[in-house]
Enzyme design. Structure first.
Site, PDB file in Angstrom:
ATOM      1  N   HIS A   1      30.260 -32.347   1.357  1.00 45.27           N
ATOM      2  CA  HIS A   1      30.917 -31.636   0.264  1.00 45.27           C
ATOM      3  C   HIS A   1      29.843 -31.036  -0.645  1.00 45.27           C
ATOM      4  CE1 HIS A   1      33.639 -30.829  -3.099  1.00 45.27           C
ATOM      5  NE2 HIS A   1      34.597 -30.930  -2.208  1.00 45.27           N
TER       6      HIS A   1
ATOM      7  N   ASP B   1      39.573 -34.042   3.731  1.00 48.31           N
ATOM      8  CA  ASP B   1      40.161 -33.598   5.007  1.00 48.31           C
ATOM      9  C   ASP B   1      39.975 -34.583   6.136  1.00 48.31           C
ATOM     10  OD1 ASP B   1      38.982 -30.546   3.837  1.00 48.31           O
ATOM     11  OD2 ASP B   1      41.103 -31.006   4.128  1.00 48.31           O
TER      12      ASP B   1
HETATM   13  C1  SDX Z   1      37.143 -28.784   1.057  1.00 40.56           C
HETATM   14  O1  SDX Z   1      34.753 -27.140  -2.939  1.00 40.56           O
HETATM   15  C2  SDX Z   1      35.722 -27.954  -2.872  1.00 40.56           C
HETATM   16  O2  SDX Z   1      36.037 -28.654  -3.803  1.00 40.56           O
HETATM   17  C3  SDX Z   1      36.485 -27.955  -1.560  1.00 40.56           C
HETATM   18  C4  SDX Z   1      37.599 -28.990  -1.403  1.00 40.56           C
HETATM   19  C5  SDX Z   1      38.735 -28.725  -2.354  1.00 40.56           C
HETATM   20  O3  SDX Z   1      39.477 -29.659  -2.645  1.00 40.56           O
HETATM   21  O4  SDX Z   1      38.940 -27.533  -2.719  1.00 40.56           O
HETATM   22  O5  SDX Z   1      37.087 -30.277  -1.651  1.00 40.56           O
HETATM   23  C6  SDX Z   1      38.184 -28.956   0.004  1.00 40.56           C
HETATM   24  O6  SDX Z   1      36.871 -27.684   1.418  1.00 40.56           O
HETATM   25  C7  SDX Z   1      36.420 -30.007   1.560  1.00 40.56           C
HETATM   26  C8  SDX Z   1      35.297 -29.651   2.593  1.00 40.56           C
HETATM   27  C9  SDX Z   1      35.977 -29.437   3.961  1.00 40.56           C
HETATM   28  N1  SDX Z   1      34.998 -28.895   4.938  1.00 40.56           N
HETATM   29  C10 SDX Z   1      34.542 -29.650   5.948  1.00 40.56           C
HETATM   30  O7  SDX Z   1      34.805 -30.848   6.101  1.00 40.56           O
HETATM   31  C11 SDX Z   1      33.666 -28.883   6.935  1.00 40.56           C
HETATM   32  C12 SDX Z   1      32.405 -29.709   7.264  1.00 40.56           C
HETATM   33  N2  SDX Z   1      31.566 -29.754   6.038  1.00 40.56           N
HETATM   34  C13 SDX Z   1      30.489 -28.796   5.943  1.00 40.56           C
HETATM   35  O8  SDX Z   1      30.775 -27.537   6.478  1.00 40.56           O
HETATM   36  C14 SDX Z   1      29.831 -28.807   4.551  1.00 40.56           C
HETATM   37  O9  SDX Z   1      29.605 -30.117   4.218  1.00 40.56           O
HETATM   38  C15 SDX Z   1      30.535 -28.124   3.389  1.00 40.56           C
HETATM   39  C16 SDX Z   1      30.928 -26.717   3.689  1.00 40.56           C
HETATM   40  C17 SDX Z   1      31.749 -28.884   2.991  1.00 40.56           C
HETATM   41  C18 SDX Z   1      29.554 -28.125   2.218  1.00 40.56           C
HETATM   42  O10 SDX Z   1      28.514 -27.295   2.558  1.00 40.56           O
HETATM   43  P1  SDX Z   1      27.261 -27.061   1.554  1.00 40.56           P
HETATM   44  O11 SDX Z   1      27.500 -27.671   0.236  1.00 40.56           O
HETATM   45  O12 SDX Z   1      26.913 -25.616   1.600  1.00 40.56           O
HETATM   46  O13 SDX Z   1      26.177 -27.940   2.200  1.00 40.56           O
HETATM   47  P2  SDX Z   1      25.122 -27.413   3.228  1.00 40.56           P
HETATM   48  O14 SDX Z   1      25.834 -26.611   4.285  1.00 40.56           O
HETATM   49  O15 SDX Z   1      24.015 -26.781   2.481  1.00 40.56           O
HETATM   50  O16 SDX Z   1      24.651 -28.791   3.894  1.00 40.56           O
HETATM   51  C19 SDX Z   1      23.575 -29.513   3.344  1.00 40.56           C
HETATM   52  C20 SDX Z   1      22.927 -30.152   4.568  1.00 40.56           C
HETATM   53  C21 SDX Z   1      22.612 -29.147   5.667  1.00 40.56           C
HETATM   54  O17 SDX Z   1      21.498 -29.609   6.388  1.00 40.56           O
HETATM   55  P3  SDX Z   1      20.021 -28.952   6.006  1.00 40.56           P
HETATM   56  O18 SDX Z   1      20.180 -27.444   6.155  1.00 40.56           O
HETATM   57  O19 SDX Z   1      19.744 -29.380   4.577  1.00 40.56           O
HETATM   58  O20 SDX Z   1      19.093 -29.569   7.026  1.00 40.56           O
HETATM   59  O21 SDX Z   1      23.832 -31.096   5.160  1.00 40.56           O
HETATM   60  C22 SDX Z   1      24.180 -30.679   6.466  1.00 40.56           C
HETATM   61  C23 SDX Z   1      23.794 -29.225   6.603  1.00 40.56           C
HETATM   62  O22 SDX Z   1      23.474 -28.907   7.931  1.00 40.56           O
HETATM   63  N3  SDX Z   1      25.618 -30.863   6.598  1.00 40.56           N
HETATM   64  C24 SDX Z   1      26.212 -31.387   7.666  1.00 40.56           C
HETATM   65  C25 SDX Z   1      27.580 -31.404   7.343  1.00 40.56           C
HETATM   66  N4  SDX Z   1      27.760 -30.888   6.111  1.00 40.56           N
HETATM   67  C26 SDX Z   1      26.538 -30.548   5.669  1.00 40.56           C
HETATM   68  N5  SDX Z   1      25.729 -31.844   8.834  1.00 40.56           N
HETATM   69  C27 SDX Z   1      26.672 -32.319   9.707  1.00 40.56           C
HETATM   70  N6  SDX Z   1      27.998 -32.374   9.472  1.00 40.56           N
HETATM   71  C28 SDX Z   1      28.484 -31.923   8.303  1.00 40.56           C
HETATM   72  N7  SDX Z   1      29.795 -31.971   8.061  1.00 40.56           N
END
Ligand code: SDX
Length: 431
Positions: A308, A366
């Site tokens: 998140h 989720d």
């Molecule tokens: C919702 O914003 C909100 O409040 C949203 C929400 C709401 O109520 O409105 O809470 C609802 O959207 C919840 C999130 C649902 N999405 C998912 O579950 C999809 C999987 N999650 C990821 O796509 C990700 O965690 C996000 C999109 C939720 C957050 O992305 P960020 O904040 O842009 O984080 P990032 O992509 O910069 O990740 C930081 C690091 C990265 O690695 P590095 O580049 O630093 O090496 O963490 C890794 C990412 O690769 N990472 C993950 C991961 N999420 C982040 N690695 C593996 N699995 C994951 N799920």
């Protein structure tokens, strides 16, 4: 907006600029950069808005480090346990918990708006039966401005109020109609003698051929899911609604924009993607393979339902959802649901893995919701429409709040331009 009390100094090419520091009631201070370009001739750069406050708000606050979520100051776990969705709607819309009389009046007003214009039924027939329900919801909600002209004037507070009630009231009806249309069953009209969550379940699962009794356990679980998804600060879809609203677009168009944004798998679409992922994993012995893929930089796969932008601790909604999943499946007599076992073991192994610990990746709202929704009888395609239905009150509350801001103006970000400088056109024979 709190009084300015501190300033920050920016030094740039030998010049110093004082930036006001604004302090919130809780959370980090913000640097007020509204005059930065005029004073220093520079923009700030923050493509994902990781460090940028787009507005001030009094509706919802998240402490990502503590894993706390407050709606008008009330913790989400207390609201999920003690309140119910329409009371939370009242709280988000008007800022305080209602008295019994206020709540009864509000629930009556919502109940009286649950039907949709009869001609909207024909609107559905333009879609293929295999259309995704979110595609239908984006279209039908956007089309509401073609049916409810008397609540589209955003400068009229009364019309804004009517549009707010209409949207909260009609979203379950539209979501249920989208579901019924895709399974070839007749639409079921809402009833005024049952509660909001029971109405939605009945509109989704009743058929004209027999009486339908709402299971109170499922109705309570459904209502709790609505509450857990109601609002969440300036998330992507809420920011979309605010930006659409800043141009003066009507409320139905703004909410349709929010639905479109929520659909993405990185946002509200994650609940569908998460259950599909859990099914693909299929058994606990395949979990290490998928955790390895999630950690592999060369693999675009991510654990859906994990991570998140704001929570760097447990998402408090996920905790409540996990308890609810156990309760609902137990009460439904669904013993040892293999998908729930995979989810729990996946959560355990991921949280023990240094990669997820270092990046502070925890289950989000989720991760467990799809398990409950599937046990209730919904297909995965209905998961995000249910999220959209629930979040409508958050979108609307944030939309309304903008109008109370005297500084309200159209949102128009700038950019870091890396393209060509000016050059003359070259005729095709000279290229
Ligand atoms: C919702 O914003 C909100 O409040 C949203 C929400 C709401 O109520 O409105 O809470 C609802 O959207 C919840 C999130 C649902 N999405 C998912 O579950 C999809 C999987 N999650 C990821 O796509 C990700 O965690 C996000 C999109 C939720 C957050 O992305 P960020 O904040 O842009 O984080 P990032 O992509 O910069 O990740 C930081 C690091 C990265 O690695 P590095 O580049 O630093 O090496 O963490 C890794 C990412 O690769 N990472 C993950 C991961 N999420 C982040 N690695 C593996 N699995 C994951 N799920």
């Amino acid at each position: 907006m709190t009084e300015e009390k501190k300033t920050a100094t920016l030094t740039l090419e030998g010049n110093s600029y004082e930036l006001p520091v604004l302090s919130p009631t809780v959370g980090p201070d913000v640097l007020d950069i509204r005059k930065l370009y005029a004073q220093a001739g520079v923009f700030t750069y923050d493509p994902g808005y990781t460090s940028t406050a787009s507005c001030d708000s009094t509706i919802t606050f998240i402490d990502g480090d503590k894993g706390e979520l407050l709606h008008r100051g009330y913790p989400i776990d207390q609201l999920a346990e003690k309140s119910h969705y329409l009371e939370v709607c009242y709280l988000l819309l008007y800022g305080e918990l209602p008295t019994a009389t206020q709540l009864e009046d509000f629930e009556t007003r919502v109940t009286r708006h649950t039907m949709v214009h009869e001609q909207m039924h024909r609107f559905f027939t333009g879609f293929r039966r295999d259309a995704h329900p979110m595609a239908i919801m984006v279209g039908v909600v956007g089309a509401m401005s073609a049916f409810y002209h008397d609540s589209t004037d955003i400068n009229d507070p009364w019309q804004r109020e009517v549009a707010s009630i209409r949207l909260i009231a009609k979203m379950p009806t539209i979501a249920a109609m989208a579901y019924k249309y895709t399974i070839g069953q007749p639409f079921v009209y809402p009833r005024n003698d049952i509660d909001y969550a029971s109405n939605f379940l009945r509109m989704c699962f009743a058929v004209p051929a027999e009486e339908y009794e709402v299971n109170p356990i499922l109705a309570r679980a459904m209502d709790r899911i609505f509450t857990l998804h109601a609002d969440h600060e300036q998330n992507a879809s809420t920011s979309t609604v605010r930006l659409a609203s800043s141009s003066g677009a009507n409320p139905f168009a703004c909410i349709a924009a929010g639905i479109a944004c929520l659909w993405g798998p990185a946002h509200g679409g994650a609940n569908q993607a998460c259950l599909e992922m859990l099914k693909e994993i299929g058994s606990v012995d395949r979990i290490p393979e998928f955790i390895a893929r999630a950690k592999d930089k060369n693999d675009p796969f991510r654990l859906m339902g994990f991570g998140h932008r704001v929570y760097k601790n447990f998402d408090p909604r996920a905790k409540v959802m996990k308890q609810s999943a156990d309760e609902v499946l137990d009460l439904l007599g669904i013993e040892n649901n293999p998908i729930l076992q995979v989810a729990k073991e996946l959560e355990k192994q991921a949280l023990e893995d240094p990669y997820f610990a270092e990046k502070k990746l925890f289950p989000n709202v989720d991760f467990y919701s799809g398990i409950i929704l599937e046990a209730m009888g919904f297909p995965t395609a209905m998961f995000t429409p249910i999220f959209a239905l629930s979040r409508t009150v958050g979108w609307i509350s944030q939309w309304k709040e903008q109008f109370s801001d005297p500084q309200h103006k159209i949102g128009r970000p700038r950019q870091l331009y890396l393209g060509e400088t000016m050059r003359d056109y070259v005729d095709i024979e000279n290229r």
